[in-house]
Write an enzyme that holds these catalytic residues in place. Sequence first.
Site, PDB file in Angstrom:
ATOM      1  N   HIS A  69      24.357  20.437  -0.920  1.00 23.96           N
ATOM      2  CA  HIS A  69      24.069  19.193  -0.199  1.00 23.96           C
ATOM      3  C   HIS A  69      24.386  17.957  -1.041  1.00 23.96           C
ATOM      4  O   HIS A  69      24.163  17.923  -2.250  1.00 23.96           O
ATOM      5  CB  HIS A  69      22.644  19.169   0.359  1.00 23.96           C
ATOM      6  CG  HIS A  69      21.539  19.055  -0.657  1.00 23.96           C
ATOM      7  ND1 HIS A  69      21.127  17.852  -1.162  1.00 23.96           N
ATOM      8  CD2 HIS A  69      20.741  19.977  -1.223  1.00 23.96           C
ATOM      9  CE1 HIS A  69      20.118  18.045  -2.000  1.00 23.96           C
ATOM     10  NE2 HIS A  69      19.871  19.317  -2.062  1.00 23.96           N
ATOM     11  N   ASP A 183      19.698  17.874  -8.332  1.00 17.20           N
ATOM     12  CA  ASP A 183      19.567  18.472  -6.992  1.00 17.20           C
ATOM     13  C   ASP A 183      20.278  17.536  -6.003  1.00 17.20           C
ATOM     14  O   ASP A 183      19.725  16.509  -5.650  1.00 17.20           O
ATOM     15  CB  ASP A 183      18.090  18.609  -6.671  1.00 17.20           C
ATOM     16  CG  ASP A 183      17.790  18.980  -5.236  1.00 17.20           C
ATOM     17  OD1 ASP A 183      18.715  19.379  -4.519  1.00 17.20           O
ATOM     18  OD2 ASP A 183      16.615  18.843  -4.832  1.00 17.20           O
ATOM     19  N   GLU A 215      20.169  17.441   3.871  1.00 15.74           N
ATOM     20  CA  GLU A 215      19.325  18.592   3.510  1.00 15.74           C
ATOM     21  C   GLU A 215      17.905  18.150   3.213  1.00 15.74           C
ATOM     22  O   GLU A 215      16.941  18.766   3.635  1.00 15.74           O
ATOM     23  CB  GLU A 215      19.919  19.320   2.301  1.00 15.74           C
ATOM     24  CG  GLU A 215      19.306  20.703   2.063  1.00 15.74           C
ATOM     25  CD  GLU A 215      18.167  20.754   1.063  1.00 15.74           C
ATOM     26  OE1 GLU A 215      17.605  21.828   0.848  1.00 15.74           O
ATOM     27  OE2 GLU A 215      17.818  19.696   0.484  1.00 15.74           O
ATOM     28  N   GLU A 216      17.765  17.067   2.448  1.00 18.78           N
ATOM     29  CA  GLU A 216      16.422  16.632   2.046  1.00 18.78           C
ATOM     30  C   GLU A 216      15.636  16.047   3.215  1.00 18.78           C
ATOM     31  O   GLU A 216      14.421  15.915   3.154  1.00 18.78           O
ATOM     32  CB  GLU A 216      16.520  15.589   0.919  1.00 18.78           C
ATOM     33  CG  GLU A 216      17.256  16.063  -0.328  1.00 18.78           C
ATOM     34  CD  GLU A 216      16.485  17.106  -1.137  1.00 18.78           C
ATOM     35  OE1 GLU A 216      15.434  17.579  -0.669  1.00 18.78           O
ATOM     36  OE2 GLU A 216      16.965  17.446  -2.228  1.00 18.78           O
ATOM     37  N   HIS A 332      12.906  17.321  -7.945  1.00 20.08           N
ATOM     38  CA  HIS A 332      12.459  16.176  -7.136  1.00 20.08           C
ATOM     39  C   HIS A 332      11.711  15.131  -7.965  1.00 20.08           C
ATOM     40  O   HIS A 332      10.933  14.349  -7.428  1.00 20.08           O
ATOM     41  CB  HIS A 332      11.614  16.629  -5.934  1.00 20.08           C
ATOM     42  CG  HIS A 332      12.460  17.210  -4.841  1.00 20.08           C
ATOM     43  ND1 HIS A 332      12.061  17.242  -3.518  1.00 20.08           N
ATOM     44  CD2 HIS A 332      13.686  17.767  -4.867  1.00 20.08           C
ATOM     45  CE1 HIS A 332      13.016  17.810  -2.796  1.00 20.08           C
ATOM     46  NE2 HIS A 332      14.006  18.150  -3.590  1.00 20.08           N
TER      47      HIS A 332
HETATM   48 ZN   LIG Z   1      15.878  18.983  -3.024  1.00 18.05          ZN
END
Ligand SMILES: [Zn+2]
Length: 366
Positions: A69, A183, A215-216, A332
């Site tokens: 992503h 990420d 995605e998040e 995160h």
């Molecule tokens: Zn993530």
Amino acid sequence: MLQMKELKSTLRDYMGIIRLSGYESRMAYRFKEDLSKYTEQVQIDKTGNVIATFPGSDPEAPNLMVFAHMDVIGFVISRIEPDGFLRIDRVGGISEKIVQGIAVMVGSESGEYYPGLIGAKAYHIQSNEDKAKVDSFSSLFIDIGATSQQQVNDLGIHVGCPVTFAPHYVELLDNRVAGAYIDDAAGLTNLLQIASLLAEQTPKCTVHLVGTVMEEFNARGAMMAARSVKTDMAICLLGPGAGDTPDQRGVNNVVLGGGPGVTLFNFHGKGTLNGNIAHKGLFELIKKSAAVSGITLQRSAARGALSDTAYLQLENDGIPCLDMGMPDRYSHSPMETCDLKDLEQVGIVVTNAIYAIDKDFDLHRY
Ligand SMILES: [Zn+2]
């Protein structure tokens, strides 16, 4: 083929690109340009997914989508105070505990970004109760130096505008790197690594390398990409969290520097009732590839998280899916941490697995 030095500089570049869920275009255009060095077939679909296709030599072999992503977690402006402070809500999974005092970037409606910070109460004026307390998002605020709502609006910053962590990139000891957006800048870096290898030797199966959106936000961007390319199966490049820090010991066996992590089971019970149980055929393929490549795999199985594969596996008459990638720490947070040796190995294992796919690969789930 990309060497470690290039993987590192690519990861650093991608970690520096601001791209909240729904605002991925800066990353998408850069990623499209980078992939175009390895194939002429690169497109951006209606949703914003970047799709690079490497046609295989055998049309009977099932095609594969490998994706990561492009978007990142962050915030959305929910209110602007008369004196120019910005109120926010979260986009994606961010804990209130880690955000006070951090640097952020605030986006305008025309796509400009301005530096700011999330205000933290000075230590000297905190009561003992304040020191132990975590403030909710509704009480947090961003300071961009403005002194009035008008000044904020004049910059094109309004309710609904995006905010992300300010990019960081720090090199630690032993090929370890820390910063925001690992990420999934790591997965995108792996996709470029895989593209560079596929450009050298044509696989039997057609491969779509995809940078996905949102995605998040809702973990569904990859669904639209899979519909565009009508993929038969998919590998999501998203590594598991490592359990090798003092606060995580005993949670799992995954360590930084221990090799690519494969998620055999994940499940996000908080209302979604969804997750992914790895497709056995894909896992066997990856296991064989790791063995041939002399690379150790790490296994992860845990509740609490999911990826796009949770929804992707339900497309068409079922798409076999596997989640794997470079393990990370402090996911995160503004200082996620990874080991570049793991990063390099993920790309090697996935590429060798791609070359092993032929028309006899069994898509059934048994
Ligand atoms: Zn993530």
